[in-house]
Design a protein around this motif. Structure first.
Motif, short mmCIF file in Angstrom:
data_model
loop_
_atom_site.label_atom_id
_atom_site.label_comp_id
_atom_site.label_asym_id
_atom_site.label_seq_id
_atom_site.Cartn_x
_atom_site.Cartn_y
_atom_site.Cartn_z
N GLU A 172 0.83 -1.21 0.00
CA GLU A 172 0.00 0.00 0.00
C GLU A 172 0.86 1.26 0.00
N GLU A 173 1.94 1.26 0.77
CA GLU A 173 2.85 2.41 0.78
C GLU A 173 3.53 2.59 -0.58
N THR A 174 3.84 1.48 -1.20
CA THR A 174 4.45 1.54 -2.53
C THR A 174 3.49 2.18 -3.52
N GLU A 175 2.24 1.74 -3.48
CA GLU A 175 1.22 2.31 -4.38
C GLU A 175 1.01 3.80 -4.12
N GLU A 176 1.02 4.18 -2.86
CA GLU A 176 0.82 5.58 -2.51
C GLU A 176 1.96 6.44 -3.07
N PHE A 177 3.18 5.95 -2.96
CA PHE A 177 4.32 6.71 -3.48
C PHE A 177 4.24 6.83 -5.00
N ILE A 178 3.83 5.76 -5.67
CA ILE A 178 3.68 5.79 -7.12
C ILE A 178 2.67 6.85 -7.53
N ASN A 179 1.54 6.85 -6.87
CA ASN A 179 0.47 7.80 -7.22
C ASN A 179 0.84 9.24 -6.87
N ASP A 180 1.45 9.44 -5.70
CA ASP A 180 1.79 10.79 -5.25
C ASP A 180 2.87 11.44 -6.11
N ASN A 181 3.69 10.62 -6.75
CA ASN A 181 4.82 11.15 -7.50
C ASN A 181 4.69 10.95 -9.01
N ASP A 182 3.50 10.55 -9.44
CA ASP A 182 3.22 10.41 -10.87
C ASP A 182 4.29 9.57 -11.57
N LEU A 183 4.57 8.40 -10.99
CA LEU A 183 5.61 7.55 -11.53
C LEU A 183 5.09 6.71 -12.70
#
Length: 258
Positions: free
Chosen positions: A202-213
């Motif tokens: 979940e933290e990984t997904e959040e970082f992906i979404n927050d940083n437009d990866l």
């Protein structure tokens, strides 16, 4: 006399790798001792540390070239390394069995992070030649041998120029990784640094979404853990994220982190 054939259709014994380099060049004794001191001094301190702290530590304390290994399942590690390890190379194991989507992500990473050289490591034998020498479908008849030839040995050879490598290991990825360290030595004495070690899916997904990866599209289609297309299936919600890897066998790891 060494018997190179396994008796099945005159194919070569898969326990015998093709001719060519298979191992990492040794570090100097001074480098090995320096790495060991770093692990002895800092491994406990970094065990639960945030990713940014681990990478900042590496930038400050590791005096030698590092390489960041990328599976292309996601690009979190590429983004973090871009911020904290500006001189590191990227390394992708191109097994020639990947999903087309994985290869597209690799191309996008190379375009998005041009400051980092992307090393694309391949096996000694191209995929058709492996079929000819060892028999078709080695990934199914002997997946451990296939992973050794197409992942473990290419990684070993590609690590030769570096004093350490940065991995995307997470303890949440499954029981075999539940107590993995953030900092350790591999069998060659190189540093093995895992900044995402405490992250959940979940933290990984959040970082992906927050940083437009860059997003691997299959992670949105039931593939939380992505390897070769021949050996990866989607998993049901709530299953172990790696349950779709080598689902046709008892195999759980490719050998890169053993």
């Amino acid at each position: 006399m060494l018997n190179l054939l396994n008796g099945a259709g005159n194919y070569r014994d898969p326990e015998v790798s093709p001719e060519g380099p298979t191992e990492t060049r040794p570090l100097s004794e001074a480098q090995r001792e320096s790495n060991a001191r770093l692990v002895d001094t800092y491994a406990a301190e970094l065990y639960e540390a945030p990713a940014e702290e681990i990478l900042a530590w590496a930038h400050e304390h590791v005096h030698g070239p590092l390489v960041v290994t990328l599976s292309m399942e996601n690009t979190v590690l590429a983004e973090l390394a871009h911020r904290h390890l500006p001189d590191a190379d990227f390394l992708f194991l191109d097994t020639e069995y990947h999903f087309p989507e994985t290869m597209e992500v690799a191309d996008q990473v190379e375009h998005r992070y041009p400051r980092h050289r992307l090393v694309r490591a391949k096996a000694v034998l191209p995929r058709p030649e492996q079929d000819r020498v060892y028999g078709p479908g080695l990934y199914r008849s002997n997946p451990t041998a296939c992973c050794r030839m197409r992942k473990v040995e290419p990684l070993a050879v590609s690590l030769s120029p570096y004093i350490g490598w940065v991995t995307g290991l997470r303890r949440a990825d499954g029981p075999t990784r539940a107590e993995a360290p953030a900092l350790s030595l591999d069998h060659t004495g190189r540093l093995k640094i895992s900044p995402l070690i405490t992250w959940t899916l979940e933290e990984t997904e959040e970082f992906i979404n927050d940083n437009d990866l860059i997003i691997h599209p299959l992670t949105r289609q039931g593939y939380p853990s992505i390897g070769c297309a021949t050996c990866t299936l989607p998993v049901a919600e709530g299953q172990d994220p790696r349950a779709g890897r080598w689902a046709f066998s008892a195999k759980t790891e490719c050998g890169l982190h053993e």
